[in-house]
Design a protein around this motif. Structure first.
Motif, PDB file in Angstrom:
ATOM      1  N   ASN A  62      49.658  78.647  46.873  1.00 18.36           N
ATOM      2  CA  ASN A  62      50.739  78.217  47.734  1.00 18.36           C
ATOM      3  C   ASN A  62      50.354  78.439  49.189  1.00 18.36           C
ATOM      4  OD1 ASN A  62      53.101  77.580  45.923  1.00 18.36           O
ATOM      5  ND2 ASN A  62      52.480  79.570  45.147  1.00 18.36           N
ATOM      6  N   ARG A  63      50.703  77.471  49.981  1.00 18.11           N
ATOM      7  CA  ARG A  63      50.411  77.607  51.391  1.00 18.11           C
ATOM      8  C   ARG A  63      51.434  78.495  52.077  1.00 18.11           C
ATOM      9  NH1 ARG A  63      49.433  71.348  52.021  1.00 18.11           N
ATOM     10  NH2 ARG A  63      50.733  71.535  50.202  1.00 18.11           N
ATOM     11  N   SER A  64      50.988  79.257  53.005  1.00 16.71           N
ATOM     12  CA  SER A  64      51.902  80.057  53.804  1.00 16.71           C
ATOM     13  C   SER A  64      52.561  79.174  54.844  1.00 16.71           C
ATOM     14  CB  SER A  64      51.149  81.202  54.481  1.00 16.71           C
ATOM     15  OG  SER A  64      50.165  80.674  55.334  1.00 16.71           O
ATOM     16  N   ILE A  65      53.680  79.644  55.295  1.00 20.04           N
ATOM     17  CA  ILE A  65      54.431  78.893  56.293  1.00 20.04           C
ATOM     18  C   ILE A  65      54.166  79.539  57.642  1.00 20.04           C
ATOM     19  CG2 ILE A  65      56.727  78.171  56.991  1.00 20.04           C
ATOM     20  CD1 ILE A  65      57.546  78.549  54.097  1.00 20.04           C
ATOM     21  N   VAL A  91      57.402  91.176  60.911  1.00 27.34           N
ATOM     22  CA  VAL A  91      58.480  90.606  60.096  1.00 27.34           C
ATOM     23  C   VAL A  91      58.951  89.313  60.746  1.00 27.34           C
ATOM     24  CG1 VAL A  91      60.784  90.966  59.160  1.00 27.34           C
ATOM     25  CG2 VAL A  91      59.155  92.860  59.245  1.00 27.34           C
ATOM     26  N   ASN A  92      59.084  88.281  59.936  1.00 27.27           N
ATOM     27  CA  ASN A  92      59.417  86.949  60.443  1.00 27.27           C
ATOM     28  C   ASN A  92      60.810  86.519  59.988  1.00 27.27           C
ATOM     29  OD1 ASN A  92      58.927  84.575  61.819  1.00 27.27           O
ATOM     30  ND2 ASN A  92      57.954  83.558  60.078  1.00 27.27           N
ATOM     31  N   ALA A  93      61.700  87.480  59.789  1.00 25.98           N
ATOM     32  CA  ALA A  93      63.030  87.151  59.260  1.00 25.98           C
ATOM     33  C   ALA A  93      64.078  88.077  59.858  1.00 25.98           C
ATOM     34  CB  ALA A  93      63.042  87.260  57.738  1.00 25.98           C
ATOM     35  N   GLY A 113      55.620  86.257  52.419  1.00 25.67           N
ATOM     36  CA  GLY A 113      56.230  87.574  52.455  1.00 25.67           C
ATOM     37  C   GLY A 113      57.229  87.754  53.570  1.00 25.67           C
ATOM     38  N   LEU A 114      57.722  86.655  54.156  1.00 24.21           N
ATOM     39  CA  LEU A 114      58.646  86.700  55.296  1.00 24.21           C
ATOM     40  C   LEU A 114      58.008  87.407  56.485  1.00 24.21           C
ATOM     41  CD1 LEU A 114      62.031  87.550  53.493  1.00 24.21           C
ATOM     42  CD2 LEU A 114      61.078  85.312  54.030  1.00 24.21           C
ATOM     43  N   CYS A 115      56.675  87.323  56.576  1.00 28.29           N
ATOM     44  CA  CYS A 115      55.940  87.954  57.671  1.00 28.29           C
ATOM     45  C   CYS A 115      55.127  86.902  58.423  1.00 28.29           C
ATOM     46  CB  CYS A 115      55.003  89.042  57.136  1.00 28.29           C
ATOM     47  SG  CYS A 115      55.850  90.454  56.381  1.00 28.29           S
ATOM     48  N   LYS A 116      54.765  87.254  59.666  1.00 24.71           N
ATOM     49  CA  LYS A 116      53.866  86.412  60.437  1.00 24.71           C
ATOM     50  C   LYS A 116      52.462  86.513  59.838  1.00 24.71           C
ATOM     51  CE  LYS A 116      56.803  85.451  63.913  1.00 24.71           C
ATOM     52  NZ  LYS A 116      57.189  84.109  64.334  1.00 24.71           N
TER      53      LYS A 116
END
Length: 1314
Positions: free
Chosen positions: A367-370, A426-428, A303-306
């Protein structure tokens, strides 16, 4: 100047993309990629002269010019070269042309060394062990294998070609060249290449010297910095060149104001070249993350989040669910890095770069999270704990790519009802504004390292672009995020992870130590067991259990497995060659059989998706392959693969090209005997769509088109339109959507009985759909169009869903409608003359459950299923099935008792009753044939013809009509003529129909009815009409269009029988119904491609007052089917306005009709040859199967091509056309490449050969009286043809055709084989 191949397709076997020339020298150096040499001070390149050159990909027609430019110096530097072979295997071949478009230089580059110094798979180790400070990797290195030029501009051409190559391949930093040590480079190459210094004491073979050319001599990396207000003057012209909208909205100094307003959250950066700003990027750390979560599938990117402990990543578990606990994978292993300093610097910020990939066989996978952590030490890469949430698939477009059955329509509410909930930060950050000078566009990625450093706590960079915006180079390196099916946002979203900047992307053969890394990478894939089994087969035996060689490769970054691929030798290459047009992309004879590979598995971390093409290029090099093939088998609705060895998803499908299937000859095997084609060519196996990749494609650009093109209607026109777009090899349409009532056609077997209800147009069959695999490329929305909102630009579907569009294509066609009774009371003995009948009146009452208006295969399937359940039951079966059918039977019984007064009759007896077929079209005959095949007695079938509004009958051939009528009579079918439907059930409740009343010209009648089939008239469906009319599109009986398919809305096009031409053309009798649907769809696609294909010249529409002629399409129309009496019927004819056959035959310019056989006996064959001796009509009426695809090839051919058909028939030598056209002499005419032979022969005859006038010129001189002859013109032309070079050239061309296509035409001999 744009790079070579920008936005275009330029395979030298396909087409060329002309590019503008560029000039200029760059002085900045790239310290990361500069290697030491013996002359380190000589780094500046020679500035080009004032001569203007243009660069393009080398084409096959350049080969003679390359030979012309080759000389002694070419051989001493590059050796003896097979030019065709070299161009076939080159990753990049460039040709330079001058202002007169004359070639002046050619060069070829491959990914392994010239000369045979080292194995192509081992050159990296060779360079590493023998040369100082070697930084060459397969990702950043190419080898020059050929350079030829004119002496006059040798230095300039060399400079221009090197600049072209470095611009075309942004990842390229070194071009290497091996030269025999005793040879010097010459003045041209010496300005571009520097010698490389070898390591002291190395075991280097001193027979060759190695030279290098650096990127910084021609196209260096750009310097990126924060923007300053004084950059405004440099940047304003760049913005103005691309778009003036921002200036108009925000004023002349919007850019200066934007730069001045920078803060911690909003930063503006520029890239500069020689002190001048040439690019601008504005980035912002504030992202509307909730909007993105609502519109896009971001599950694979967490989700483009930490990551956060409170994240909800899986749907609530049902009480019955067990197992599948959330798994945590932790690794404490520290990985030492031996990569470039830049990679280590990136790695210190990135941490774990593992991410889940998608899978072909499922639309929902884990799916693995990044997750990334910052390391304090720059030399280590720690791994972090990874949770494995169950989320939506990584890339539904790529899942869609491989699974023909899994399309957007299959995303049920249950699939999308759960959305993960992310509570982390938010990681983006996002790119708000981006612009760069076209000359530097390929260096766009130079921005990314700098902007990621601005936000060290962010791992993702995102950018959104309008759907209609042309793709630019920057986003080609991003991952496109798939929107949810209900997303209406007018933007495309792209994501880039900071790990994507790592350059240490290494591809190598898999080892046993890689198994654990591969398991970790693919552990959540449905087909992970298949991949691991194949990997183990490779590690243990290098072969499959059946002995087929197998190879496995892994992609590695910082000692971490990020990709896996498994290939096998393609053992079926002869079948592929004979059934698919792979020779559109390769010269088959220059590829050894073992060089063809079959791609089975390809899985790549999405972070490195932009390296997918490089991964495939490396597979070819390391495996010593030149081609890869990937099949997509149709997947039935139960989800089972047709092929026993299921393939896993390949995210590389985007970089492959779909290969068109080839039309196959229907061989008369009993006549050919031992001369029939081999079993490898003629075998019948499961059909599949084929995708292809080769060396030439490895550096070819592919244009992604995000425009939302929505097609309404799965008609033949719509399917042909989609097929044309999908098979454009250089284009990738990301947003093709089909709205269809029953989804994509072609789900059932072609021999299914229900497919014979309607006449066959022979446009597409189930094999064709399997060979196209449209479901791999398009989204399908199952539903019916009920509205069009032109202002909001979306289509409303029957289920309430809104489908947005940028371009809307309407091709719904016309359908049979429910017959509307006149309402006449037959008790008053009305005749047709006394009944007011309006054929256009629409039936608005209750549609009876036993009434069928069949318009497509789905309707036919429903009707046949109903017939089998309700009508075709034996007495015992009816007794057993009576409880299930009781409500319907009781209702029918009640109606029968009321209307007929028969209270003692068993209700189930009604189902042994009558089936009424009502109409005048040919479909009535095909339907009756199916009813008879189902076992319904002819005595229970009643064929009712309403009064005809045309004097042209459905078959338009008295001989065939008589045979059909005789077959109906023999079967016991009762036929009524000129009968109008008056009432159902005497005007009472119509459902179900128990009786149908009809008026005639004399006495009315009434028939008991169990099933009613109506084929009275085709019209535009009412819901379609209402949607079109409410949208204020011009409608005049049909939807009005112009000659370019436009409606009165520029974004809405229409085609097919739904449409008519505007009255301004004064041609109301001509509509698309008069022409081939397949050709109409192709032409419609051609007009659309002009909007998107950068390789096509722009088409300017004629002025409105000049556009007054309707187009006349020349492709033949076809209809066929099985008629009563088990007659197979096919009619191939010229498009036109229908007229009676006897009227046509009475015309003086009709030509002649050649007829053999007898219709009643089932061996009737008729060929119409027009006044110009061309085949214009073919009619077959036979008890035996008809090779329709063969006979279609005869349309439009000259009768003399058919072995002098007319003269032989006059002489009585042709008594059976079926047998005559099965003879081996006819088979080349049925070949799919025969049309190419005809074009080649015509080119010979119209061209001047050896200073001899062309045959065409001679004919012109004779016609215009410029040539005085003493003999007949025909005699003179024959003598001239035989005495000059033309006869020899024609014979040679024909023999080459037979030789090249020997695998299809082995029944022919040619000189040298006997």
């Amino acid at each position: 100047m744009a790079p070579l191949g920008k936005g275009g397709w330029s395979l030298w076997r396909m087409r060329e993309s002309h590019m503008r020339g560029w000039a200029g020298a760059w002085k900045a150096e790239d310290p990361e990629y500069t290697m030491s040499s013996k002359s380190p001070t000589t780094t500046s390149s020679t500035p080009p002269s004032s001569v203007t050159f243009s660069a393009r990909r080398t084409e096959s027609h350049d080969i003679p010019d390359i030979f012309h430019h080759m000389n002694y110096n070419t051989e001493r530097l590059f050796g003896r070269i097979n030019i065709i072979y070299l161009l076939e295997k080159a990753n990049l071949a460039v040709t330079l042309v001058n202002q007169k478009n004359a070639p002046v230089a050619h060069a070829a580059f491959l990914d392994y060394p010239n000369w045979d110094i080292v194995d192509q798979a081992a050159w990296e180790a060779h360079l590493e062990h023998n040369y100082v400070q070697n930084k060459c990797m397969p990702l950043n290195t190419l080898f020059m294998h050929l350079f030829v030029t004119t002496d006059e501009y040798a230095v300039d051409c060399c400079h221009e070609i090197m600049t072209t190559v470095f611009k075309t391949v942004p990842e390229l930093h070194f071009i290497l060249l091996f030269v025999p040590c005793q040879e010097d480079l010459g003045i041209n190459l010496a300005t571009a290449f520097l010698p490389m210094k070898s390591i002291l004491g190395s075991t280097l073979d001193f027979d060759y010297s190695l030279y290098v050319s650096h990127r910084n001599q021609y196209c260096p990396q750009l310097y990126v910095r924060c923007a300053r207000v004084e950059d405004h003057d440099d940047l304003t012209p760049i913005f103005a060149h691309h778009n003036d909208t921002l200036r108009q909205i925000y004023g002349d100094y919007f850019l200066a104001e934007l730069i001045e307003a920078q803060d911690e959250e909003n930063v503006a950066v520029v890239c500069e070249d020689d002190g001048t700003a040439v690019g601008f990027m504005s980035v912002c750390s504030k992202v509307n993350i909730q909007l993105l979560h609502d519109c896009f599938d971001l599950g694979p990117f967490h989700g483009l989040c930490k990551p956060h402990p409170d994240d909800i990543l899986k749907p609530p578990r049902k009480p019955s669910d067990t197992g599948d606990e959330i798994v945590s994978v932790t690794s404490q292993k520290e990985v030492a890095t031996d990569t470039q300093d830049a990679d280590v610097e990136q790695a210190s910020r990135v941490g774990s770069i593992r991410s889940q990939i998608s899978n072909a066989s499922t639309n929902v996978s884990k799916n693995r999270s990044i997750q990334s952590k910052t390391s304090e030490r720059g030399r280590t890469l720690p791994s972090s704990s990874l949770e494995l949430p169950e989320t939506i698939n990584l890339d539904r477009s790529r899942s869609k790519d491989l699974n023909a059955a899994e399309t957007l329509s299959s995303l049920t509410p249950e699939t999308e009802s759960f959305r993960p909930l992310y509570r982390g930060a938010v990681n983006a950050f996002c790119i708000q504004l981006f612009c760069i000078d076209e000359k530097h566009e390929t260096r766009s990625l130079d921005f990314m390292n700098f902007v990621f450093n601005l936000f060290p706590d962010k791992d993702f960079c995102i950018i959104s672009v309008p759907h209609m915006a042309p793709e630019f180079y920057l986003i080609q390196n991003f991952v496109r995020i798939i929107p949810f099916s209900n997303c209406t946002l007018d933007q495309e979203l792209y994501v880039f992870h900071r790990s994507g900047l790592l350059k240490s992307f290494l591809v190598r053969a898999a080892r046993s130590s890689d198994v654990s890394g591969v398991e970790l990478l693919i552990q959540t894939l449905k087909l992970n067991k298949n991949i691991l089994d194949d990997l183990n087969s490779y590690i243990l035996a290098r072969r499959d259990p059946d002995g087929t060689p197998i190879q496995a490769f892994v992609a590695e970054v910082l000692h971490q497995i990020v990709g896996i691929s498994v290939i096998r030798n393609e053992m079926d290459i002869e079948y592929i060659r004979s059934h698919y047009n792979i020779e559109d992309f390769i010269y088959f004879s220059h590829h050894q059989q073992e060089e063809h590979g079959h791609l089975y598995h390809f899985a790549l971390n999405p972070i490195f998706h932009h390296y997918a093409k490089h991964f495939m290029k490396e597979i070819l090099r390391l495996a010593h392959k030149s081609c890869l093939y990937y099949p997509i088998y149709p997947q039935p609705e139960d989800g089972k693969f047709q092929n026993p060895c299921a393939h896993s998803l390949t995210s590389a499908l985007h970089y492959m090209v779909p290969v068109r299937p080839r039309r196959q000859i229907v061989y008369p095997l009993e006549k050919l005997g031992i001369n029939a084609p081999s079993k490898e060519v003629s075998k019948d196996q499961a059909k599949y769509a084929l995708n292809h990749f080769n060396r030439k494609l490895s550096l070819e650009p592919k244009v992604s088109i995000n425009a939302r093109i929505v097609v309404v209607g799965a008609s033949n026109v719509g399917i042909s339109f989609l097929e044309t777009l999908v098979f454009c090899p250089h284009l990738k349409f990301n947003n093709l959507t089909l709205i269809s009532t029953h989804g994509l056609p072609g789900k059932e077997a072609s021999n299914s009985l229900h497919k014979r209800f309607l006449v066959n147009s022979h446009c597409f069959n189930e094999n064709d759909y399997a060979l196209m695999s449209l479901g791999s490329w398009i989204n399908v929305v199952v539903g019916k169009m009920t509205g069009i909102d032109r202002s909001a630009k979306h289509v409303v579907v029957s289920n309430g869903r809104k489908v947005p569009y940028d371009h809307l294509v309407l091709c719904t066609g016309q359908q049979y409608q429910v017959a509307c009774p006149t309402g006449a009371d037959i008790k008053k003995l009305f005749t047709n003359r006394e009944v007011s009948e309006n054929s256009n009146q629409r039936y608005t009452g209750i549609v009876p459950s036993n009434l069928f208006a069949i318009s497509d295969d789905e309707d036919a399937f429903i009707a046949m299923k109903w017939l089998k359940e309700k009508v075709i039951c034996s007495t015992d079966e009816r007794e057993r099935e009576r409880p299930a059918a009781l409500p319907f039977m009781d209702k029918m019984s009640s109606i029968l008792q009321t209307l007929a007064g028969s209270s003692a009759r068993h209700p189930s007896a009604a189902f042994a009753g009558n089936v009424i077929v009502y109409g005048n079209t040919i479909d009535i005959y095909t339907t009756i044939a199916v009813l008879l095949s189902l076992g319904i007695s002819g005595s229970h079938i009643h064929l009712v013809h309403p009064p005809s509004c045309s004097n042209v009958t459905s078959l338009n051939n008295n001989t065939i009509e008589n045979a059909v009528q005789r077959a109906l009579s023999r079967a016991g079918v009762t036929v009524y003529r000129d009968s109008l439907l008056a009432q159902w059930n005497d005007g009472n409740h119509p459902d179900p129909i128990a009786f149908a009343s009809f008026t005639t010209n004399t006495k009315p009648f009434k028939l008991q009815c169990s099933a009613f089939f109506t084929f009275a008239q085709k019209r535009v469906d009412y819901e379609t009409f209402k949607a079109v009319n409410d949208a204020c599109l011009v409608y005049d009986g049909r939807l009005v269009i112009d000659t370019n398919f436009h409606t009165n809305d520029a974004t809405i096009r229409a085609a097919g029988s739904l449409t008519k031409f505007s009255n301004i053309y004064y041609a109301n009798e001509w509509t698309h119904s008069n022409f081939s649907s397949k050709e109409i769809g192709f032409q419609l696609a051609a007009t659309m491609l002009n909007l998107f294909d950068p390789t096509l010249e722009p088409v300017f529409e004629p002025p409105e007052d000049m556009d007054r002629l309707v187009p006349i399409y020349k492709g033949c129309k076809i209809r066929g089917g099985v008629l009563p009496g088990k007659y197979n019927y096919v009619h191939i004819f010229k498009p036109g306005i229908p007229s009676r056959l006897d009227v046509q035959e009475s015309q003086p310019n009709y030509g002649m009709a050649i007829t053999t056989g007898d219709a009643i006996k089932g061996n009737y064959f008729r060929i119409h040859v027009n006044q110009y001796s061309m085949i214009e009509t073919i009619t077959c009426f036979s008890k035996e199967p008809i090779p329709v695809s063969n006979y279609i090839c005869l349309f439009g051919q000259h009768e003399r091509l058919l072995n002098n058909l007319c003269s032989r028939w006059r002489e009585g030598l042709v008594t059976d056309l079926y047998s005559y056209l099965k003879d081996p002499w006819a088979l080349p005419i049925y070949h799919d490449r025969f049309i190419d032979l005809k074009k080649e022969l015509r080119q010979i005859l119209v061209s001047v050969q050896e200073d001899v006038p062309s045959m065409q010129e001679l004919v012109r001189q004779i016609v215009e009286g410029e040539l005085a002859l003493i003999e007949r013109p025909k005699t003179y032309l024959k003598r001239f043809y035989k005495q000059n070079v033309y006869k020899r050239l024609v014979e040679k061309s024909i023999l080459n055709y037979l030789n090249y296509n020997y695998y299809h035409l082995p029944m022919y001999a040619w000189p040298g084989i006997v």
